[in-house]
Design a protein around this motif. Structure first.
Motif, PDB file in Angstrom:
ATOM      1  N   UNK A   1      51.096  22.307 -17.347  1.00  0.00           N
ATOM      2  CA  UNK A   1      50.461  23.317 -16.504  1.00  0.00           C
ATOM      3  C   UNK A   1      50.274  24.650 -17.237  1.00  0.00           C
ATOM      4  N   UNK A   2      50.907  24.791 -18.413  1.00  0.00           N
ATOM      5  CA  UNK A   2      50.774  26.027 -19.167  1.00  0.00           C
ATOM      6  C   UNK A   2      51.751  27.109 -18.750  1.00  0.00           C
ATOM      7  N   UNK A   3      52.723  26.751 -17.909  1.00  0.00           N
ATOM      8  CA  UNK A   3      53.715  27.718 -17.441  1.00  0.00           C
ATOM      9  C   UNK A   3      54.697  28.066 -18.560  1.00  0.00           C
ATOM     10  N   UNK A   4      54.857  27.145 -19.502  1.00  0.00           N
ATOM     11  CA  UNK A   4      55.727  27.347 -20.658  1.00  0.00           C
ATOM     12  C   UNK A   4      55.015  26.839 -21.901  1.00  0.00           C
ATOM     13  N   UNK A   5      55.351  27.429 -23.052  1.00  0.00           N
ATOM     14  CA  UNK A   5      54.819  26.900 -24.311  1.00  0.00           C
ATOM     15  C   UNK A   5      55.924  26.226 -25.120  1.00  0.00           C
ATOM     16  N   UNK A   6      57.068  25.999 -24.451  1.00  0.00           N
ATOM     17  CA  UNK A   6      58.200  25.367 -25.119  1.00  0.00           C
ATOM     18  C   UNK A   6      59.149  26.360 -25.750  1.00  0.00           C
ATOM     19  N   UNK A   7      58.732  27.626 -25.770  1.00  0.00           N
ATOM     20  CA  UNK A   7      59.563  28.688 -26.342  1.00  0.00           C
ATOM     21  C   UNK A   7      59.800  29.821 -25.353  1.00  0.00           C
ATOM     22  N   UNK A   8      58.793  30.059 -24.504  1.00  0.00           N
ATOM     23  CA  UNK A   8      58.889  31.175 -23.567  1.00  0.00           C
ATOM     24  C   UNK A   8      58.059  30.899 -22.309  1.00  0.00           C
ATOM     25  N   UNK A   9      58.388  31.633 -21.258  1.00  0.00           N
ATOM     26  CA  UNK A   9      57.641  31.577 -20.007  1.00  0.00           C
ATOM     27  C   UNK A   9      56.292  32.250 -20.204  1.00  0.00           C
ATOM     28  N   UNK A  10      55.228  31.613 -19.729  1.00  0.00           N
ATOM     29  CA  UNK A  10      53.873  32.138 -19.902  1.00  0.00           C
ATOM     30  C   UNK A  10      53.412  32.776 -18.589  1.00  0.00           C
ATOM     31  N   UNK A  11      53.597  34.072 -18.496  1.00  0.00           N
ATOM     32  CA  UNK A  11      53.367  34.794 -17.247  1.00  0.00           C
ATOM     33  C   UNK A  11      51.920  34.702 -16.762  1.00  0.00           C
ATOM     34  N   UNK A  12      50.968  34.964 -17.648  1.00  0.00           N
ATOM     35  CA  UNK A  12      49.570  35.010 -17.225  1.00  0.00           C
ATOM     36  C   UNK A  12      49.081  33.642 -16.744  1.00  0.00           C
ATOM     37  N   UNK A  13      49.476  32.594 -17.452  1.00  0.00           N
ATOM     38  CA  UNK A  13      49.062  31.257 -17.035  1.00  0.00           C
ATOM     39  C   UNK A  13      49.698  30.896 -15.701  1.00  0.00           C
ATOM     40  N   UNK A  14      50.956  31.283 -15.530  1.00  0.00           N
ATOM     41  CA  UNK A  14      51.634  31.053 -14.255  1.00  0.00           C
ATOM     42  C   UNK A  14      50.852  31.705 -13.119  1.00  0.00           C
ATOM     43  N   UNK A  15      50.439  32.947 -13.320  1.00  0.00           N
ATOM     44  CA  UNK A  15      49.681  33.648 -12.284  1.00  0.00           C
ATOM     45  C   UNK A  15      48.334  32.975 -12.034  1.00  0.00           C
ATOM     46  N   UNK A  16      47.668  32.564 -13.109  1.00  0.00           N
ATOM     47  CA  UNK A  16      46.368  31.912 -12.958  1.00  0.00           C
ATOM     48  C   UNK A  16      46.481  30.592 -12.214  1.00  0.00           C
ATOM     49  N   UNK A  17      47.582  29.879 -12.453  1.00  0.00           N
ATOM     50  CA  UNK A  17      47.779  28.576 -11.820  1.00  0.00           C
ATOM     51  C   UNK A  17      48.207  28.701 -10.361  1.00  0.00           C
ATOM     52  N   UNK A  18      49.067  29.658 -10.096  1.00  0.00           N
ATOM     53  CA  UNK A  18      49.766  29.685  -8.815  1.00  0.00           C
ATOM     54  C   UNK A  18      49.209  30.702  -7.826  1.00  0.00           C
ATOM     55  N   UNK A  19      48.744  31.842  -8.330  1.00  0.00           N
ATOM     56  CA  UNK A  19      48.288  32.895  -7.428  1.00  0.00           C
ATOM     57  C   UNK A  19      47.016  32.468  -6.707  1.00  0.00           C
ATOM     58  N   UNK A  20      47.072  32.481  -5.399  1.00  0.00           N
ATOM     59  CA  UNK A  20      45.940  32.082  -4.562  1.00  0.00           C
ATOM     60  C   UNK A  20      45.580  33.267  -3.671  1.00  0.00           C
ATOM     61  N   UNK A  21      44.458  33.904  -3.973  1.00  0.00           N
ATOM     62  CA  UNK A  21      44.089  35.123  -3.254  1.00  0.00           C
ATOM     63  C   UNK A  21      43.628  34.859  -1.823  1.00  0.00           C
ATOM     64  N   UNK A  22      43.496  33.585  -1.467  1.00  0.00           N
ATOM     65  CA  UNK A  22      43.157  33.270  -0.080  1.00  0.00           C
ATOM     66  C   UNK A  22      44.407  33.226   0.798  1.00  0.00           C
ATOM     67  N   UNK A  23      45.585  33.268   0.150  1.00  0.00           N
ATOM     68  CA  UNK A  23      46.832  33.244   0.901  1.00  0.00           C
ATOM     69  C   UNK A  23      47.165  34.638   1.432  1.00  0.00           C
ATOM     70  N   UNK A  24      48.067  34.712   2.413  1.00  0.00           N
ATOM     71  CA  UNK A  24      48.492  36.016   2.929  1.00  0.00           C
ATOM     72  C   UNK A  24      49.087  36.874   1.816  1.00  0.00           C
ATOM     73  N   UNK A  25      49.023  38.180   1.988  1.00  0.00           N
ATOM     74  CA  UNK A  25      49.512  39.107   0.972  1.00  0.00           C
ATOM     75  C   UNK A  25      50.984  38.869   0.656  1.00  0.00           C
ATOM     76  N   UNK A  26      51.770  38.475   1.656  1.00  0.00           N
ATOM     77  CA  UNK A  26      53.193  38.219   1.426  1.00  0.00           C
ATOM     78  C   UNK A  26      53.389  37.107   0.396  1.00  0.00           C
ATOM     79  N   UNK A  27      52.575  36.061   0.503  1.00  0.00           N
ATOM     80  CA  UNK A  27      52.671  34.947  -0.435  1.00  0.00           C
ATOM     81  C   UNK A  27      52.253  35.388  -1.835  1.00  0.00           C
TER      82      UNK A  27
END
Length: 214
Positions: A44-70
């Protein structure tokens, strides 16, 4: 079990129990479960095997159609885990899991692509199970759930099959497997050109093409 779960299970010599731990978003207790998590996180690109990949995590998981709390929960998780890194990829995966699922936020919305797509498309547990078992979608909801996953993976933009996005994901972990690379390129070429005005029917068509017997 999805195609990539199959791949990671075989690659890491994991058990079906390890796969279920991942599906249930439980903490990976065993080495093989942690390495299976790593394989999926790198897929999924959340990790590169060495570190957490913040931007990819946001691109994969952040859904702007969800409520602001989510959305706020996802951003906080990304910020909280941003500096995670380790020399051991499997232990890093366990750290990422713990960080994302910090107890302070356990009552907040889920962050895995499947959970997000399940909520977004109104899919049931049985719908998710059918897709996980790589069975063809039978209902509109199952097709739309599959579309949501494919768009998050980069297989589709909701209008056409994206061969580059498919290959980007399919080639992860296949750097030294020439036979697999050739097979995936041929698969992408076979499905290239798939288009539809209906995003859910397109997903069903992509799935049928990917799993079509040669």
């Amino acid at each position: 079990m999805t195609l990539n779960e199959h791949r990671c299970r075989d690659l890491e010599e994991a058990t079906d129990e390890d796969v279920q731990v991942y599906r249930d978003a439980q903490y990976p207790q065993t080495r093989t479960a942690r390495c299976f998590y790593d394989c999926m996180y790198q897929y999924y690109g959340i990790s590169d095997g060495h570190r957490f990949c913040r931007e990819t995590f946001l691109n994969r998981v952040l859904d702007r159609s969800q409520p602001e709390q989510a959305q706020q929960y996802v951003r906080k998780a990304a910020d909280r885990c941003e500096r995670l890194e380790r020399g051991d990829r499997c232990e890093l995966a366990a750290d990422i899991h713990s960080c994302i699922n910090d107890e302070e936020y356990l009552t907040s919305p889920p962050t895995t692509p499947q959970q997000i797509c399940r909520d977004r498309e109104g899919a049931s547990i049985d719908d998710v199970r059918l897709v996980n078992e790589s069975r063809p979608p039978r209902t509109r909801v199952q097709q739309c759930f599959l579309d949501c996953l494919y768009q998050r993976l980069g297989y589709s933009d909701g209008r056409r099959f994206l061969s580059e996005g498919f290959l980007r994901q399919a080639m992860l972990g296949a750097e030294h497997d020439e036979r697999r690379r050739v097979f995936m390129v041929a698969l992408a070429r076979r499905c290239d050109g798939l288009v539809s005005e209906d995003r859910c029917q397109l997903a069903a068509g992509i799935r049928a093409c990917i799993f079509q017997k040669s």
